[in-house]
Structure formats: structure tokens, C-alpha cells
Write an enzyme that holds these catalytic residues in place. Structure first.
Site, PDB file in Angstrom:
ATOM      1  N   SER A 565       0.759  23.752 -18.024  1.00  0.00           N
ATOM      2  CA  SER A 565       0.668  24.319 -16.682  1.00  0.00           C
ATOM      3  C   SER A 565       2.066  24.711 -16.210  1.00  0.00           C
ATOM      4  O   SER A 565       2.720  25.515 -16.863  1.00  0.00           O
ATOM      5  CB  SER A 565      -0.019  23.324 -15.752  1.00  0.00           C
ATOM      6  OG  SER A 565      -0.445  23.943 -14.570  1.00  0.00           O
ATOM      7  N   ASP A 646      -9.897  28.810 -18.685  1.00  0.00           N
ATOM      8  CA  ASP A 646      -8.859  28.492 -17.712  1.00  0.00           C
ATOM      9  C   ASP A 646      -8.738  29.663 -16.747  1.00  0.00           C
ATOM     10  O   ASP A 646      -8.150  30.678 -17.071  1.00  0.00           O
ATOM     11  CB  ASP A 646      -7.525  28.241 -18.421  1.00  0.00           C
ATOM     12  CG  ASP A 646      -6.440  27.807 -17.457  1.00  0.00           C
ATOM     13  OD1 ASP A 646      -6.693  27.775 -16.235  1.00  0.00           O
ATOM     14  OD2 ASP A 646      -5.331  27.496 -17.918  1.00  0.00           O
ATOM     15  N   HIS A 678      -8.580  24.429 -17.944  1.00  0.00           N
ATOM     16  CA  HIS A 678      -7.148  24.149 -17.900  1.00  0.00           C
ATOM     17  C   HIS A 678      -6.812  22.895 -18.708  1.00  0.00           C
ATOM     18  O   HIS A 678      -5.666  22.686 -19.092  1.00  0.00           O
ATOM     19  CB  HIS A 678      -6.746  23.974 -16.427  1.00  0.00           C
ATOM     20  CG  HIS A 678      -5.288  24.174 -16.150  1.00  0.00           C
ATOM     21  ND1 HIS A 678      -4.590  25.299 -16.522  1.00  0.00           N
ATOM     22  CD2 HIS A 678      -4.387  23.378 -15.510  1.00  0.00           C
ATOM     23  CE1 HIS A 678      -3.325  25.196 -16.130  1.00  0.00           C
ATOM     24  NE2 HIS A 678      -3.186  24.039 -15.514  1.00  0.00           N
TER      25      HIS A 678
END
Length: 721
Positions: A565, A646, A678
Site C-alpha cells: 500500500s 484491489d 488489497h
């Protein structure tokens, strides 16, 4: 009994039993919890509801029905109720007994999926309950099994929020449903005498006359978004007048429960909105006092900023409008610079129990409510000092003692009992891994360092050494960069990014908490705004220099860096800057290649806040911290992982980075999971993820592979341009 430790491998991490927080019964003699595990031999998951005897530590199976979930104690007895998901999408309420597992019956069934069960005793044999579930536009419970397949797959949208997290936004919304579980009076003529039966369920949001309100708040809202008592239900929801893609502003609704079964025009709940004008941001953790007459919750000041500081709001009486911001200051910043994550009332309603992230730990505090308007942070009483508290509940009815569920970097589940009057005297109820010993881990593997980062600010990092660590020897470095970016590495167990898994490969794992991290005061968290590749990058550079100069057991010539991320953004930024040449290999999971890719994200308030405005107003801010501008300098071998579902950071980010690496002839690989979001949640996918990541970094630092490389390649030839 002797403990035979096993080598802590990815298989052990993923397959080990995972326990929920535990909830004691009224007597404080038993505690109920759920436990799941996965077998890579049978490729099957087990799901259990279990009860532990608090004195002996012995655990007993109540049910291993794969659809069983959400167990709760019924009243002052040893009876339990749990939810059972059925094949047709319906949900049954199952009644069982903690000491007689074979004696169960169905109290009733509702026509769709529900979860997040909460109970409150109205009177003996009569319990109110609340659950969450998707509601149709007319307020009825939604059951996906009843939906007829459309003739077209097209979806038309005319406003923001097309997708959220891993799914497309649909007309069905989260709602809170309530009802009664009532024991049938004893009678020789009734076959169900003395058994509980379900009244049915009613949509609280619909009967309260609220339009456009959704609670629990998606995508992660659950039991923490509402609370119940015999006289009221309280819940939070995003402001329905604002678009959720660009706003975080919430309201708290207080609904009096004059009836738990049916309503008339006179008795329908008139939900009262509890909100302080200066506090216009997100809300969390609404809780009621035992009689439902008072509320406590967490609320942020700034709309559009999901990591603003949580303030504690105390509402002694929802009816007279009095709302007290605990630790309020004249300048509006608040007297406590930490941001609590959860709050609850103590058993006697005279104090609050506060969970907060603090310098790499999850700490529990107690705060007296007397003179709430004037109380200062020095009145906080610290009840824990190590690990990370996940949940706290009364240890027994009418007892000041607390039952605490927590974890640490080496212990995946620890249950303790704490007496707030003597918090250092801790009774250990159960440790799932026996303090980590079952995994061959020990607290002595965990250390911490502080170093000076950007603008000479102190920066903290946790250090995890291999269990076979020997003084005088050198070990390669695994530099883990956390996501968020407003997040932190804590002394907390994780099944996705677990530092001990890397340490057991032979690395010294260092997890820095640079500018933007949480738990070090709100100004430090806020300082990342407009600085994505600035101060945090400097902190990481300074941290690496500190390791080089001060940790003689770390071989920085054999270093790798990994992040997901925002951590994935940072590895791409590092790749294009001098720090990238310090690493033998990089790993990026669902990261950011180009800042313009943020425009495809679902929660637009996130880049709008952190980059200080939309791209057409502040294009230089978006361009300044764009990793794609520095691909000329990319040199280091890099593994890119990006998942199809995602919707926070779309797969184009990962593909773009991989294509650049391939076009430049840099050794690289691309791993994707079409069915993951994600995160990587499927156990088999997680095992492949771990093997791929560890094999990738190990080969660059001369550590052995963890497994044979699976034959997953597409057969495409490497391209060099």
C-alpha cells in the site's frame, strides 16, 4: 507438559489456530470464543465455537458447524446463542449450553444473512438483540440467494462511489435489525416450554424514519459501529447528505427502545442526533452505559481526513443536548495528543476504558468520569504496558476486574484478567502459543531502537531477531515499510505481514515508524500531508544509516526492503532514489506507481487531503511525489504483487511498474491474484504469496529458498529494451 516448538514457517503462520477475543459469562467462570484453522494437507478450513474454563484453562468444543458464528451468553446461565448461516442464505439463531454441547435447538430463523450479534437482558427470560445485515431499498432484509440473474451485466452510475474496496456499489445498504429472544413460560401443555423463541426482526433505520443512512459503515464496520442496552440502541453512520467518496463526516444516532417487537406512531423510535458542531469528522466506537442513559464515542474534527485525531465525546444525557469533549482545549487541539481507537464504560459506569496506540503498542487506560468537563490527561490510569490490546470486557457481572484479549509480535492470542486497582498483578488465563514457545519464538527476540530522522525528529522502530540469533554474527536486513500511510508497526500479531516469519528465515527485521505514523502524537501523524516522498523518505534513509553505524549484527550489504500500500508506494519511490541502491532487492505489494492513478481509487477524500487538493488545482503537488517521474534511476531487482480486486489501488499501478522494469531489463517478477483485494486472504493464496516473496528476497542475500518455485509462469520471454 513439554513444549515441542516447530519452525515458524509460512505454513505454520497461516495454518495455526486463530482465536477471536473471548467473552466471559456472568459468573466469570467460563469464556466463549471462536477458533478457525486451515489444513494444507486436506485443503480445508475448520471453524469452531469453544468455551474455556477460566480457572483450569481447559477448552471444550461446543460446535464445529462451518456456518456457526457470533456466540454470545444468553443471560446469567451457562446457555449460549449463536448464528448459523444456512445454504439458502437464511440465518438461524441456535441455542446451546456450555456444559452440554449436544443439547441445541433453533430459536428461529431470519430470511437472509445477518451478523454482528449483540444481546441485552431486558428482564429474566427476555432478551433484546441487534444484528447487522444488508437491506433492500424498502428496508427488508436482503438475501442474495433470492436475486434473479439479470439479462445484462451493465451498471450505470451518475455520481461518485462506483466501487468500494473490492466490490461495486449496489442499491442494498447495511442496516441494523433488532428483535427479541423470549423464553416460553413453563406449561405442561406446550411442547416448547422453557425454550427461547425469536420474535422476528425489524429494521431500526427504517422505522426511525432515517433516509439514506447506512450502518455499520462499509467496508469494515461491524459491532464497533453500534451498541445496545435495555432502553436504547446507539449507532454511527456517515452523513447521508454528503458523498461518501469525498467525505468522512459522521453522525451518532440515539434510538430509545420503548418496544422491542412492534411499533405504533406513538412508540416508534425518534432517533436523536448527537454531534458537536466543531467536530465534523469520522466517528467510531459508540457505546452505552449499562442502563442506556449515557453515551461515549470517538469523533474526529476534520471532515475528509480518515486519520485525524479521535476525540472522546461523553454524552451524559442525550435528551438535554449536553455533550462533553474530554480533554478539550481552548485552541481546539485537545490536551491529549494521542488518538484512541476504542472506548467503553467500566462495569459501574463511573469511568471509561480507553484503548490507544502508543509508541508501538496498544495500551489500555482507565479514566474517571467525575468532573468530565475539567478532567486532564494526568487522570488517565495505565492498565497495560506491553503487547497490543484488542478487546476488553468485564471479567464477571458486578466485578471491577477486566478480561483483556491481546497479542504481541510473538504471541498470537493472549487472554488475561486485570484488576484496575492493581494493574501490575496480571492473571494469565490462556496463551494460544504459550508465549510464542509453540512457534519456537520468544519475547527476547523483540527489541526497539530510536534514531533521529527528518528535522532531527526522534523516530521509533521495532527490531525482530531470528530465534537462532547469536551475538557476534551478522544477519541480512529486512526493512519493512508499513502502509497507511497513517499507520504503524506495533507489538502486535499479524497473519499477513508478520515480522517473525521473515526473522525465522535468518533476517534481522527492522520496522521503522517514519513521519505519518500513528501512536507518536497527532502532529507527527499529520506531518506527512504534502510530504509523501519527503520526510518519510528522509526518515527511512536516516534509519538505514543508523543501522549501518550502530547495529553491528546487521549486514547492511545484504539488505532488502518490502512494503505494501503506502509501503508499496515508498518502495517505488526508493527505487528511483539513492536509498534504492542500498538494497539487493525490493518487494512492492499493491503499491502506487503514478500519483494520477489515485484518481481511479474509490475513497477520493484520501488523496484530496494528503495532496492538499484536486489535481486540477494543485497539479504540482500531485507531480512532485510521483514515483513514475524517477524511473530513469530504477536499477534494483523488484518483485511486484498486485491483485485484480484491489479497487483502492488498481492493478494498472502494478502492471505499469512491472512493464517499466521489464522494458529496462531489470530482473523482476509479477504476481497477481485475480480473486483477492488489497489483501491476500485465501490461505492457499497466502502461502503462495509468502513462498514467492521469501524465495525472491532470499536468493539476493544468499539464504536458502523456502520451497520449490511453482510452475505459474505464462511462458512469456523476458524483454530487454
Amino acid at each position: 507438559m513439554a513444549i515441542r516448538p516447530m519452525k515458524f514457517t509460512p505454513e505454520v503462520l497461516i495454518g495455526a489456530p486463530r482465536r477471536s477475543s473471548a467473552v466471559p459469562n456472568a459468573a466469570g467462570t467460563l469464556a466463549v470464543y471462536t477458533q478457525t484453522s486451515y489444513s494444507f494437507e486436506s485443503h480445508a478450513k475448520t471453524n469452531e465455537i469453544r468455551v474455556i474454563d477460566i480457572d483450569s484453562g481447559r477448552s471444550a468444543l461446543i460446535t464445529n458447524d462451518p456456518g456457526a458464528n457470533n456466540p454470545q451468553w444468553l443471560d446469567n446461565s451457562d446457555q449460549l446463542v449463536w448464528l448459523k448461516t444456512k445454504a439458502n442464505g437464511n440465518t438461524s439463531f441456535i441455542i446451546g449450553h456450555a456444559r452440554e454441547a449436544d443439547k441445541t435447538y433453533t430459536a428461529g430463523t431470519v430470511p437472509g444473512p445477518v451478523s454482528d450479534l449483540k444481546l441485552t437482558v431486558i428482564e429474566p427470560g427476555k432478551l433484546g438483540f441487534a444484528v447487522s445485515g444488508k437491506a433492500n431499498p424498502d428496508g427488508s432484509l436482503f438475501n442474495p440467494h433470492d436475486v434473479k440473474k439479470p439479462h445484462t451485466s451493465g451498471k450505470l452510475y451518475t455520481s461518485l462511489f462506483v466501487r468500494h474496496w473490492d466490490s461495486y456499489v449496489e442499491p442494498q445498504k447495511n442496516s441494523i435489525f433488532y428483535g427479541l429472544l423470549e423464553k416460553t413460560p413453563l406449561s405442561p401443555t406446550r411442547r416448547q416450554a422453557g425454550k427461547f423463541s425469536l420474535s422476528g426482526i425489524t429494521n431500526l433505520i427504517t422505522v426511525s424514519g432515517l433516509t439514506g443512512v447506512e450502518s455499520p459503515i462499509p467496508p469494515f464496520g461491524g459491532t464497533g459501529d453500534f451498541d445496545i442496552s435495555p432502553s436504547a440502541i446507539v449507532f454511527i453512520a456517515k452523513d447521508p447528505s454528503l458523498n461518501p467518496a469525498t467525505h468522512t463526516s459522521c453522525s451518532c444516532y440515539y434510538s430509545p427502545m420503548f418496544s422491542w417487537t412492534s411499533w405504533t406512531n406513538m412508540s416508534a423510535p425518534d432517533a436523536k442526533v448527537c454531534k458537536v458542531a466543531p467536530l465534523q469528522g469520522a466517528m467510531a466506537s459508540p457505546v452505552l452505559s449499562s442502563d442506556g442513559s449515557s453515551i461515549a464515542l470517538l469523533t474526529m474534527r476534520e471532515d475528509g481526513y480518515e486519520s485525524d485525531k479521535n476525540r472522546i465525546l461523553y454524552v451524559p444525557n442525550p435528551w438535554n443536548g449536553e455533550m462533553i469533549e474530554i480533554f478539550k482545549s481552548d485552541d481546539g487541539e485537545g490536551l491529549w495528543n494521542l488518538s484512541p481507537s476504542a472506548v467503553s464504560f467500566a462495569q459501574d459506569d463511573k469511568s471509561l476504558l480507553i484503548q490507544v496506540e502508543e509508541t508501538g503498542r496498544g495500551i489500555l487506560y482507565q479514566l474517571p468520569l467525575q468532573n468530565a468537563r475539567e478532567v486532564k490527561p494526568d487522570a488517565l490510569k495505565r492498565l497495560t504496558r506491553t503487547g497490543f490490546v484488542n478487546d476488553v470486557v468485564p471479567a464477571a457481572a458486578n466485578s471491577p476486574k477486566l478480561f483483556v484479549s491481546s497479542s504481541s509480535l510473538v504471541d498470537n492470542s493472549l487472554w488475561t484478567i486485570i484488576d484496575p486497582s492493581h494493574p501490575d498483578h496480571v492473571q494469565v488465563v490462556s496463551s494460544s502459543s504459550r508465549g510464542g514457545a509453540v512457534f519456537g519464538l520468544a519475547p527476547t527476540q523483540v527489541d526497539e531502537i530510536w534514531f533521529r530522522g527528518a528535522e532531527d525528529h526522534p523516530v521509533h522502530a521495532l527490531v525482530v531477531k531470528p530465534s537462532h540469533f547469536k551475538p557476534g554474527e551478522k544477519y541480512p536486513l529486512a526493512y519493512l515499510i508499513h502502509g497507511g500511510p497513517q499507520g504503524a508497526w506495533n507489538d502486535q500479531w499479524s497473519t499477513r505481514w508478520n515480522p517473525a516469519v521473515f526473522a525465522e528465515q535468518g533476517y534481522v527485521v527492522i520496522t521503522p515508524n517514519p513521519t505519518g505514523s500513528t501512536g507518536y502524537g497527532q502532529p507527527f501523524t499529520d506531518a506527512i500531508r504534502g510530504e509523501w516522498g519527503g520526510k518519510p523518505y528522509i526518515d527511512l534513509v536516516k534509519g538505514f544509516e543508523y543501522i549501518e553505524q550502530n547495529l553491528d549484527y546487521v549486514d547492511t550489504s545484504r539488505a532488502v526492503a518490502l512494503g505494501a500500500s503506502y509501503g508499496g508506494y515508498q518502495t517505488m519511490w526508493i527505487q528511483g532514489h539513492p536509498l534504492g541502491r542500498k538494497f539487493k532487492a525490493l518487494v512492492t505489494h499493491d503499491g502506487v506507481f503514478s500519483m494520477t492513478g489515485q484518481l481511479a481509487s474509490e475513497e477520493q477524500y484520501f488523496p484530496l487531503h494528503d495532496l492538499k487538493g484536486p489535481i486540477w488545482k494543485v497539479p504540482d503537488n500531485w507531480a512532485k511525489w510521483d514515483p513514475s517521474r524517477f524511473t530513469e534511476h530504477w536499477r534494483t531487482p523488484q518483485l511486484i504483487i498486485h491483485n485484480e480486486k484491489d479497487y483502492r489501488l488498481t492493478i494498472a499501478e502494478g502492471l505499469s511498474a512491472f512493464n517499466v522494469l521489464q522494458l529496462k531489463g531489470i530482473e523482476s517478477a509479477f504476481l497477481t491474484f485475480p480473486d483477492e483485494n488489497h489483501w491476500v486472504l485465501n490461505p492457499e493464496n497466502s502461502l503462495l504469496w509468502h513462498h514467492t516473496v521469501l524465495n525472491w528476497i532470499n536468493k539476493y542475500v544468499d539464504l536458502p529458498a523456502v520451497s520449490e518455485e511453482p510452475d505459474l509462469s505464462s511462458g512469456a520471454a523476458k524483454l530487454s529494451v
